[in-house]
Design a protein around this motif. Structure first.
Motif, short mmCIF file in Angstrom:
data_model
loop_
_atom_site.label_atom_id
_atom_site.label_comp_id
_atom_site.label_asym_id
_atom_site.label_seq_id
_atom_site.Cartn_x
_atom_site.Cartn_y
_atom_site.Cartn_z
N SER A 41 -15.91 -26.45 5.23
CA SER A 41 -15.48 -27.83 4.93
C SER A 41 -13.97 -27.91 4.76
N ASP A 42 -13.35 -26.83 4.29
CA ASP A 42 -11.89 -26.82 4.12
C ASP A 42 -11.17 -26.85 5.47
N ARG B 122 -18.15 -28.57 -2.77
CA ARG B 122 -17.21 -27.82 -3.62
C ARG B 122 -17.71 -27.73 -5.06
N LYS B 123 -18.41 -28.77 -5.52
CA LYS B 123 -18.97 -28.73 -6.86
C LYS B 123 -20.08 -27.69 -6.95
N GLU C 192 -17.06 -32.92 -1.13
CA GLU C 192 -16.74 -32.77 -2.54
C GLU C 192 -17.96 -32.23 -3.29
N VAL D 276 -18.13 -24.05 1.72
CA VAL D 276 -16.83 -24.45 1.18
C VAL D 276 -15.72 -24.08 2.16
N ALA E 36 -20.07 -24.90 -5.61
CA ALA E 36 -19.44 -23.58 -5.72
C ALA E 36 -19.30 -23.14 -7.17
#
Length: 211
Positions: free
Chosen positions: A84-85, A65-66, A62, A81, A68
């Motif tokens: 991790s997805d 993603r932040k 998470e 990102v 990004a």
């Protein structure tokens, strides 16, 4: 017939200088465009890569993603990102996906670099062609004017040698610029490989907590 041949050589000589002028402008445009692209993608790498490695090891996806939103243009954050997805694909599937992603990013970064390589390799030969045309013109004048045309002949030879000098003047910095971007491209690939290994190590350790 001789006049027509002289005109043809003269036009060819002028064309060579026009080509080298266009080549220098094109090389400058590619340099500026690639510089901007590389700066956007690789900016703050010394800060981002250690931070990404720490978050990957902590499974703080998470947090990745932040990042990004703060660094939307960063190649490394974008790759993290993406990885991790798809972490739930397991080591084998994730590894193949990351390899594909790295290849895709490399293709984007390599765009227009062949232009620099082509200009760097061929600019001296274009200049040499201009020199050959100038020498042909000089000898033609020597045959026509004789000893009285020595000054004209020397001027033609000087212009001919100038074409080679211009070709080298274009080629040397273009080759240096191309080598610089090639080195940067290699560094991008090495850093992405490091992040990929971090993700694969995390994928092999499913017992770690996920944030």
């Amino acid at each position: 017939m001789n006049l027509s041949r002289e005109q043809l050589v003269h036009q060819g000589e002028l064309t060579i200088f026009y080509i080298m002028g266009i080549a220098s402008v094109l090389a400058l445009a590619v340099f500026i465009e690639r510089w901007i692209v590389y700066a956007r993608n690789g900016g703050k790498a010394n800060k981002l890569i250690p931070e990404l490695k720490e978050k990957i090891r902590d499974r703080d996806f998470e947090g990745i993603r932040k990042m990004a939103s703060d660094f939307p243009k960063s190649l490394y954050v974008r790759f993290a990102v993406f990885s991790s997805d798809y972490l739930n694909r397991g080591p084998s599937g994730l590894g193949e996906l990351m390899d594909g992603k790295i290849t895709g990013e490399r293709i984007e970064l390599e765009k227009r670099l062949p232009i620099l390589a082509t200009l760097g390799n061929n600019a001296p030969f274009i200049g040499l062609l201009g020199t050959v045309l100038g020498v042909i013109k000089a000898f033609a004048n020597l045959g026509t004017l004789g000893n009285s045309g020595a000054e004209v002949v020397m001027k033609n030879i000087s212009t001919a040698l100038f074409a080679t000098a211009v070709g080298l003047l274009i080629a040397i910095p273009v080759v240096m610029i191309n080598n610089y971007f090639t080195k940067k491209l290699k560094v991008f690939g090495q850093n992405l490989d490091i992040l990929a290994k971090e993700f694969l190590a995390t994928a092999h350790d499913p017992g770690s907590p996920t944030k």
